[in-house]
Design an enzyme around this catalytic site. Structure first.
Site, PDB file in Angstrom:
ATOM      1  N   HIS A  82       0.803  -1.229   0.000  1.00 48.81           N
ATOM      2  CA  HIS A  82       0.000   0.000   0.000  1.00 48.81           C
ATOM      3  C   HIS A  82       0.834   1.277   0.000  1.00 48.81           C
ATOM      4  CE1 HIS A  82      -2.385  -3.235   2.000  1.00 48.81           C
ATOM      5  NE2 HIS A  82      -3.186  -2.906   1.006  1.00 48.81           N
ATOM      6  N   CYS A 104       3.274  -1.337  -4.356  1.00 45.55           N
ATOM      7  CA  CYS A 104       2.809  -1.661  -5.710  1.00 45.55           C
ATOM      8  C   CYS A 104       3.237  -0.534  -6.663  1.00 45.55           C
ATOM      9  CB  CYS A 104       1.290  -1.799  -5.714  1.00 45.55           C
ATOM     10  SG  CYS A 104       0.629  -1.938  -7.395  1.00 45.55           S
ATOM     11  N   GLU A 134      -3.033   3.183   2.128  1.00 41.20           N
ATOM     12  CA  GLU A 134      -2.583   3.745   0.847  1.00 41.20           C
ATOM     13  C   GLU A 134      -2.774   5.262   0.816  1.00 41.20           C
ATOM     14  OE1 GLU A 134      -3.816   4.007  -3.773  1.00 41.20           O
ATOM     15  OE2 GLU A 134      -4.235   2.071  -2.842  1.00 41.20           O
ATOM     16  N   SER A 231     -10.116  -2.917   0.722  1.00 43.05           N
ATOM     17  CA  SER A 231     -10.995  -1.946   0.065  1.00 43.05           C
ATOM     18  C   SER A 231     -11.560  -2.498  -1.244  1.00 43.05           C
ATOM     19  CB  SER A 231     -10.209  -0.660  -0.199  1.00 43.05           C
ATOM     20  OG  SER A 231     -10.981   0.251  -0.928  1.00 43.05           O
ATOM     21  N   ASN A 232     -10.691  -3.112  -2.071  1.00 47.28           N
ATOM     22  CA  ASN A 232     -11.183  -3.570  -3.378  1.00 47.28           C
ATOM     23  C   ASN A 232     -12.173  -4.728  -3.243  1.00 47.28           C
ATOM     24  OD1 ASN A 232      -9.800  -6.269  -4.540  1.00 47.28           O
ATOM     25  ND2 ASN A 232      -8.323  -5.244  -3.230  1.00 47.28           N
ATOM     26  N   SER A 275      -6.204  -9.358  -3.387  1.00 49.80           N
ATOM     27  CA  SER A 275      -5.165  -9.861  -2.479  1.00 49.80           C
ATOM     28  C   SER A 275      -5.486 -11.274  -1.984  1.00 49.80           C
ATOM     29  CB  SER A 275      -4.994  -8.902  -1.297  1.00 49.80           C
ATOM     30  OG  SER A 275      -6.245  -8.480  -0.804  1.00 49.80           O
TER      31      SER A 275
END
Length: 317
Positions: A82, A104, A134, A231-232, A275
């Protein structure tokens, strides 16, 4: 009288799903560090937001810490996928920590955009979730230039110094639709609001949302494998419901499925956050097959071929 045949129970399996290139790189980086240097390897925050991954690495000698101050002086610390702020890097340097940066590359790209626009004295409106690691790392690149816009209320209230010098950027793991809603709201207030030079929402996040949108209208239930702090993964549940799934739930493991969710369900959609290792999805498919949902049909909306090189500290090693 003609017998009414039972509707066929089936699973629609989203593709792409699961691990993205950035997550794969971060997890492999920690495994490689263990191999090269042996335990303990310290990781600031969770390397990626997934319970299974974190627990597996912990069992192999990885120590997860909330802050670099918890890492003994001179030890090895890995920065998570993050990303971190310059203040965190400076603290690590002061304490003589050896660092491996597993941020990333798509997050690094947003950090560079912040630096570029801050250098040109723009006000930067960062669309993202308050408290997310992030967002903290990205905003930390230029705290005096960045303002976080999380809710519709934030977008209505945010003030800028010069409405002709304002740009929006975003957290990489947001819902594409929700982000554009926020952008439209901001553009209503700041007509000269500049767009990012390239899309900030990562390819994997948008690809997984597109796959869910394609199958959701046919699904009575969508099961998203992922952790609550991802989050995703959370966004995939929202996207499934918005796109027409009758119901959708987030689970870490197959055994967390509540069997009452399956009442009157014919079609189950299955996907996973960026993830999530695919073994957890396979476990869920077995669990569903044991209960009559044995027919699996893959719904493919994209083929991902992106891979990222390991962090340079490990390439040298």
């Amino acid at each position: 009288m003609t017998a009414v045949s039972e509707p066929v129970k089936r699973v629609l399996l989203a593709k792409p799903r699961g691990y993205c290139a950035g997550v794969d790189r971060a997890v492999v980086a920690v495994e490689k560090a263990l191999e090269l240097y042996g335990p303990p390897v310290y990781v600031r925050k969770e390397i990626v937001h997934n319970r299974h991954v974190v627990e597996s690495l912990r069992a192999r000698g990885v120590v997860f810490v909330d802050d670099t101050s918890e890492v003994p002086e001179g030890e090895l610390v890995v920065f998570s996928a993050h990303g971190v702020s310059p203040a965190v890097r400076a603290e690590a340097e002061e304490r003589n920590l050896r660092t491996i940066d597993a941020t990333c590359p798509l997050v690094t790209k947003v950090h560079k955009e912040v630096n570029r626009f801050a250098g040109q004295d723009y006000d930067i409106l960062l669309i993202g979730h308050e408290g997310h690691e992030e967002v903290e790392g990205t905003a930390g690149e230029a705290p005096t230039h960045v303002q976080l816009v999380d809710t519709a209320e934030d977008a209505a209230k945010v003030e800028v110094r010069d409405p002709s010098k304002v740009v929006w950027l975003s957290q990489t793991t947001l819902s594409v639709d929700e982000t554009m809603e926020r952008v439209d709201q901001l553009k209503g207030r700041f007509p000269n609001l500049m767009d990012p030079p390239s899309d900030d929402i990562c390819y994997a996040t948008s690809n997984r949302q597109t796959a869910v949108k394609a199958m959701a209208p046919e699904c009575d239930l969508v099961l998203v494998v992922g952790s609550t702090n991802s989050s995703n993964s959370q966004r995939l549940v929202e996207v499934a419901k918005q796109a027409g799934a009758k119901d959708a739930h987030l689970i870490d493991f197959a055994h967390e499925v509540d069997e009452s969710w399956l009442a009157d369900v014919t079609t189950v959609g299955v996907t996973s956050g960026a993830s999530v290792p695919d073994v957890l999805v396979m476990d869920l498919l077995s669990w569903l097959a044991d209960r009559g949902w044995g027919e699996v049909e893959e719904v493919t909306t994209a083929n991902e071929k992106i891979a990222f090189a390991l962090p340079r500290e490990l390439r040298r090693a």
